[in-house]
Every structure is written in C-alpha cells, then in structure tokens.
Write a protein that holds these residues in place. Structure first.
Motif, PDB file in Angstrom:
ATOM      1  N   ARG A   1       5.988  26.471 -18.453  1.00 42.34           N
ATOM      2  CA  ARG A   1       5.855  26.475 -17.004  1.00 42.34           C
ATOM      3  C   ARG A   1       6.043  25.045 -16.521  1.00 42.34           C
ATOM      4  NH1 ARG A   1       0.588  26.681 -14.163  1.00 42.34           N
ATOM      5  NH2 ARG A   1       1.020  26.934 -11.935  1.00 42.34           N
ATOM      6  N   VAL A   2       6.915  24.839 -15.540  1.00 45.05           N
ATOM      7  CA  VAL A   2       7.256  23.508 -15.048  1.00 45.05           C
ATOM      8  C   VAL A   2       6.708  23.366 -13.631  1.00 45.05           C
ATOM      9  CG1 VAL A   2       9.103  21.821 -14.736  1.00 45.05           C
ATOM     10  CG2 VAL A   2       9.381  23.675 -16.409  1.00 45.05           C
ATOM     11  N   VAL A   3       5.813  22.415 -13.425  1.00 41.04           N
ATOM     12  CA  VAL A   3       5.113  22.335 -12.139  1.00 41.04           C
ATOM     13  C   VAL A   3       5.210  20.938 -11.545  1.00 41.04           C
ATOM     14  CG1 VAL A   3       3.489  24.170 -12.741  1.00 41.04           C
ATOM     15  CG2 VAL A   3       2.902  21.797 -13.242  1.00 41.04           C
ATOM     16  N   ALA A   4       5.340  20.887 -10.224  1.00 39.32           N
ATOM     17  CA  ALA A   4       5.240  19.621  -9.511  1.00 39.32           C
ATOM     18  C   ALA A   4       3.802  19.137  -9.607  1.00 39.32           C
ATOM     19  CB  ALA A   4       5.649  19.808  -8.051  1.00 39.32           C
ATOM     20  N   ALA A   5       3.623  17.844  -9.869  1.00 40.71           N
ATOM     21  CA  ALA A   5       2.276  17.310 -10.132  1.00 40.71           C
ATOM     22  C   ALA A   5       1.981  16.062  -9.322  1.00 40.71           C
ATOM     23  CB  ALA A   5       2.113  17.038 -11.620  1.00 40.71           C
ATOM     24  N   GLY A   6       2.549  15.956  -8.120  1.00 42.00           N
ATOM     25  CA  GLY A   6       2.207  14.851  -7.250  1.00 42.00           C
ATOM     26  C   GLY A   6       3.157  13.683  -7.349  1.00 42.00           C
ATOM     27  N   GLU A   7       2.642  12.509  -7.061  1.00 37.87           N
ATOM     28  CA  GLU A   7       3.441  11.300  -6.994  1.00 37.87           C
ATOM     29  C   GLU A   7       2.916  10.251  -7.962  1.00 37.87           C
ATOM     30  OE1 GLU A   7       3.117  10.166  -2.950  1.00 37.87           O
ATOM     31  OE2 GLU A   7       4.380  11.804  -2.195  1.00 37.87           O
ATOM     32  N   GLY A   8       3.782   9.361  -8.357  1.00 41.69           N
ATOM     33  CA  GLY A   8       3.394   8.281  -9.254  1.00 41.69           C
ATOM     34  C   GLY A   8       4.251   7.060  -9.040  1.00 41.69           C
ATOM     35  N   PHE A   9       4.177   6.133  -9.984  1.00 41.85           N
ATOM     36  CA  PHE A   9       4.888   4.863  -9.860  1.00 41.85           C
ATOM     37  C   PHE A   9       5.192   4.369 -11.265  1.00 41.85           C
ATOM     38  CE2 PHE A   9       5.509   0.436  -8.493  1.00 41.85           C
ATOM     39  CZ  PHE A   9       6.190   0.631  -7.306  1.00 41.85           C
ATOM     40  N   THR A  10       6.442   4.076 -11.534  1.00 38.26           N
ATOM     41  CA  THR A  10       6.826   3.522 -12.832  1.00 38.26           C
ATOM     42  C   THR A  10       8.119   2.747 -12.675  1.00 38.26           C
ATOM     43  OG1 THR A  10       7.175   4.063 -15.181  1.00 38.26           O
ATOM     44  CG2 THR A  10       8.160   5.544 -13.574  1.00 38.26           C
ATOM     45  N   CYS A  11       8.331   1.786 -13.542  1.00 38.14           N
ATOM     46  CA  CYS A  11       9.560   0.984 -13.493  1.00 38.14           C
ATOM     47  C   CYS A  11       9.708   0.291 -12.133  1.00 38.14           C
ATOM     48  CB  CYS A  11      10.757   1.895 -13.779  1.00 38.14           C
ATOM     49  SG  CYS A  11      12.376   1.130 -13.800  1.00 38.14           S
TER      50      CYS A  11
ATOM     51  N   TYR B   1      -0.353   6.578 -19.846  1.00 44.81           N
ATOM     52  CA  TYR B   1       0.378   7.127 -18.722  1.00 44.81           C
ATOM     53  C   TYR B   1       0.565   6.067 -17.646  1.00 44.81           C
ATOM     54  CZ  TYR B   1      -0.966  11.617 -20.725  1.00 44.81           C
ATOM     55  OH  TYR B   1      -1.161  12.677 -21.562  1.00 44.81           O
ATOM     56  N   ALA B   2       1.655   6.181 -16.870  1.00 47.13           N
ATOM     57  CA  ALA B   2       1.761   5.406 -15.644  1.00 47.13           C
ATOM     58  C   ALA B   2       0.714   5.944 -14.676  1.00 47.13           C
ATOM     59  CB  ALA B   2       3.154   5.553 -15.034  1.00 47.13           C
ATOM     60  N   VAL B   3       0.229   5.103 -13.775  1.00 47.07           N
ATOM     61  CA  VAL B   3      -0.840   5.497 -12.865  1.00 47.07           C
ATOM     62  C   VAL B   3      -0.303   6.407 -11.779  1.00 47.07           C
ATOM     63  CG1 VAL B   3      -2.560   4.649 -11.239  1.00 47.07           C
ATOM     64  CG2 VAL B   3      -2.053   3.351 -13.302  1.00 47.07           C
ATOM     65  N   ARG B   4      -0.976   7.518 -11.575  1.00 46.42           N
ATOM     66  CA  ARG B   4      -0.608   8.405 -10.472  1.00 46.42           C
ATOM     67  C   ARG B   4      -1.086   7.818  -9.150  1.00 46.42           C
ATOM     68  NH1 ARG B   4      -1.632  14.728 -11.960  1.00 46.42           N
ATOM     69  NH2 ARG B   4      -0.612  14.757 -13.992  1.00 46.42           N
ATOM     70  N   SER B   5      -0.436   8.230  -8.077  1.00 46.88           N
ATOM     71  CA  SER B   5      -0.897   7.800  -6.762  1.00 46.88           C
ATOM     72  C   SER B   5      -2.222   8.479  -6.453  1.00 46.88           C
ATOM     73  CB  SER B   5       0.135   8.193  -5.693  1.00 46.88           C
ATOM     74  OG  SER B   5       0.010   9.567  -5.386  1.00 46.88           O
ATOM     75  N   PRO B   6      -3.049   7.904  -5.586  1.00 42.78           N
ATOM     76  CA  PRO B   6      -4.335   8.525  -5.264  1.00 42.78           C
ATOM     77  C   PRO B   6      -4.173   9.852  -4.544  1.00 42.78           C
ATOM     78  CG  PRO B   6      -3.898   6.646  -3.825  1.00 42.78           C
ATOM     79  CD  PRO B   6      -2.866   6.613  -4.895  1.00 42.78           C
ATOM     80  N   HIS B   7      -2.963  10.152  -4.053  1.00 41.52           N
ATOM     81  CA  HIS B   7      -2.721  11.395  -3.321  1.00 41.52           C
ATOM     82  C   HIS B   7      -2.002  12.423  -4.185  1.00 41.52           C
ATOM     83  CE1 HIS B   7      -3.964   9.127   0.155  1.00 41.52           C
ATOM     84  NE2 HIS B   7      -3.010   8.251  -0.060  1.00 41.52           N
TER      85      HIS B   7
END
Length: 345
Positions: A127-137, A25-31
């Motif tokens: 079920r489609v859910v918002a799961a925070g922030e991340g970073f890719t590309c 996986y791409a790394v999620r933000s700490p928040h």
C-alpha cells in the motif's frame, strides 16, 4: 578518476546516517500528515509515478550517495549523475571511477525512478500512501510511505516538491532497520521546456519480449522468486549472458546466467560460503553480490534488496552438484559483469 571534496563525502555520510551510529530519517515538517487510513487507497502511488517519470524525462545533474547494510557491514558509493532527456542518465561511480549510461530505475542508476512495471508490481504487493511533507538535500519534499499488509513501513520516498526526481529512498526490513538507502546530496534541475509532454511509458515497461524465444530454446526460468519477486525482464546480454530481472516493486534482484564453469582463481576479493550443502561466493559486505556454478552454468546475482530476500532468492535458483574436476575449467568475467550493473563498483 575525479576526487570529490571531503565536504561532499561527509555531507553524504551524515545524510544517510553513517556518522553517529546508523541510518537516520530526514526530519519531517511539523505539519506532516499521517498515512491515509483507508486500506483500499494508494494515496501516494500517483505521486511516486510523477517523480519516476520526472527522473527519466527531466534534465538534471547532481551527486547521489548510496549505501547498503548487511550482516557483515555496509557498502557505499558516490554517484555523479547527469540526465539528458532523450539521451538518458550518465553515471560516474566513485570509488571505482567507472562511467556508464544507466537506467535510473536500476541499482546502477541509483534506483531513483522505478519503471512503470515496477510500480504496477508495487501496487500489487504494498500500500503506497502520502505521508506529509519533509525536507532533504536542501529541498522541500513530499513524503510517500510504502506499507506492508501488517502496516509496517517497507520503504520511504522523499519526492521533489518542484517536479523533480526522487530525492531520497530508503528500504526497511521487517524490524524497521534501514537496509538500503540512496539520496541526492546536491541537485540542479534544468528548466522545463514549454509544451513538453511525457507519456506513462517514459517510466519504462515490461521487458519480456524475448522470453518466448528463450523458452523455445529449451531454457526455463522461474516466473517468481521468494519474497513476491516477479519476473519483469528476460533477455540476452553481451557477452553471452541471459539476464533475468525480478522485483517486488521496491527491490530488484538481477540474475545473469552463462554457460561454462566457474574459475575460482579469478574470484579475487570473493569468499566462499556453504549454504545447504552448496558453495556460493560472496564479494561485498552487504551480501548483494553472489556467484556460483550449477549444471554447466555460472549464476551471478546482483541485488538491491534486504539480505533475507537475497538469500531466499539465491536459494531458490538452481544449485546442482558440479564435479570437482570441472570447477576450475572456465571462468567468464564476473567482476566485469558486475561493474556494469553495480553502483558500488
């Protein structure tokens, strides 16, 4: 044929985890926020819809890397893409070198912009859910998780935070393994013209207008296949195929049917498998391409789906016995057909 720089290929492989043992996986933000716990809320569906519409209506260019994993190995391709609003998406696939115009919601287009009808099917099945922030590309992204009824993750999307298309998409099997993934390695967005308005229909729609005519000709097709795959498209496709599209909202199984018999001698690069007493032919290590003969017709299947879903869909389609003396009478360009719909070439 263009030659992509080795650094682009290596970056793509690292991005999808092909180096050092498997997809990552791409790394999620700490928040990053956890998925919403309210079972009735699809908190990420509108975000995915916005990204899907942007993938069709906004101008952009870039490089995508797509790969599929199966029991026999992985199949990968690099896609050089250019989307021009009003004209569509042009894709150059490597290593095949083929250039085509493709729908961005299909395997040939990288599956980066699900159509509106696919989103409707998705909402019925998951079920489609918002799961925070991340970073890719190299870009900030919003994360959206697609959850099964048991709470396990069926897919994850990285959506461009600046209003661009889907940056990355991963499908997972019931064991949590990534079985299909596609991601931009680099992306350049065109400026948005002032006053630009995009309707929901820009994200595509149901394509069953020809179904009544096909059925009036005596043709009968299953409206659903195992794995909650629903028929969303049915029409004639040159030269002489009937195309059927099935989806559960995440995966797509494309079925092409043509009258005739299968010419085994033309199936170079394919290998025969026996399944429940029937012979089918498989070409790619991920098991996404199959072909067989049944009752005077040739069935060609190309999928972007987990292997068990593909196997179940193939098993549910007709497999009538074919007399031995008919097997090598006629063959109709399976390789050329798959070159139109298959990003792996």
């Amino acid at each position: 044929m263009i030659r992509l720089p080795a650094t682009v290929i290596l970056a793509a492989m690292l991005l999808l985890g092909l180096v050092a043992g498997g997809p990552a996986y791409a790394v999620r933000s700490p928040h990053a926020a956890p998925p919403d716990d309210v079972e009735s809320e699809d908190t990420g569906l509108h975000l995915l819809r916005e990204a899907a519409v942007a993938g069709r209506s906004r101008g952009y260019s870039g490089t995508q890397y797509v790969t599929a994993w199966g029991a026999s190995g992985a199949t990968s391709a690099v896609l050089e893409v250019r989307n021009v609003p009003g004209k569509g998406l042009t894709v150059r696939a490597e290593p095949s070198g083929s250039v085509r115009t493709a729908d961005p919601g299909t395997p040939a287009g990288g599956m980066s912009s699900p159509s509106e009808v696919m989103l409707e099917v998705l909402a019925r099945n998951y079920r489609v859910v918002a799961a925070g922030e991340g970073f890719t590309c190299g870009r900030p992204a919003r994360l959206v998780d697609v959850l099964r009824a048991d709470g396990t993750t069926a897919a994850r999307y990285w959506l461009d935070e600046s209003g661009g298309p889907v940056l990355r998409r991963e499908l997972m099997d019931a064991e949590g393994r990534v079985v299909s993934a596609g991601a931009f390695v680099d992306l350049t967005l065109d400026p948005v013209a002032r006053g630009t308005a995009v309707s929901v229909m820009a994200a595509g729609g149901l394509d069953l207008a020809e179904l009544p005519r096909l059925e009036s000709e005596g043709r009968r097709f299953p409206r659903a296949l195992p794995g909650r795959l629903e028929l969303f498209a049915a029409h004639d496709t040159p030269p002489g195929y009937v195309y059927l599209g099935y989806s559960d909202g995440l995966s797509v199984v494309s079925v092409f049917i043509q009258s005739g018999m299968l010419d085994e001698e033309r199936l170079r690069g394919w290998h025969a498998e026996q399944r429940e007493g029937h012979t089918i032919w498989v070409r790619d290590p991920a098991g996404q391409e199959t072909i067989w003969a049944s009752g005077g017709h040739v069935y060609t299947v190309f999928a972007d789906a987990p292997a068990d879903m593909v196997d179940a869909a193939v098993a549910a389609l007709p497999h009538e016995p074919v007399p031995d003396d008919l097997w090598t009478r006629l063959g109709r360009g399976a390789s050329r057909l798959l070159s139109w719909v298959n990003p792996f070439g």
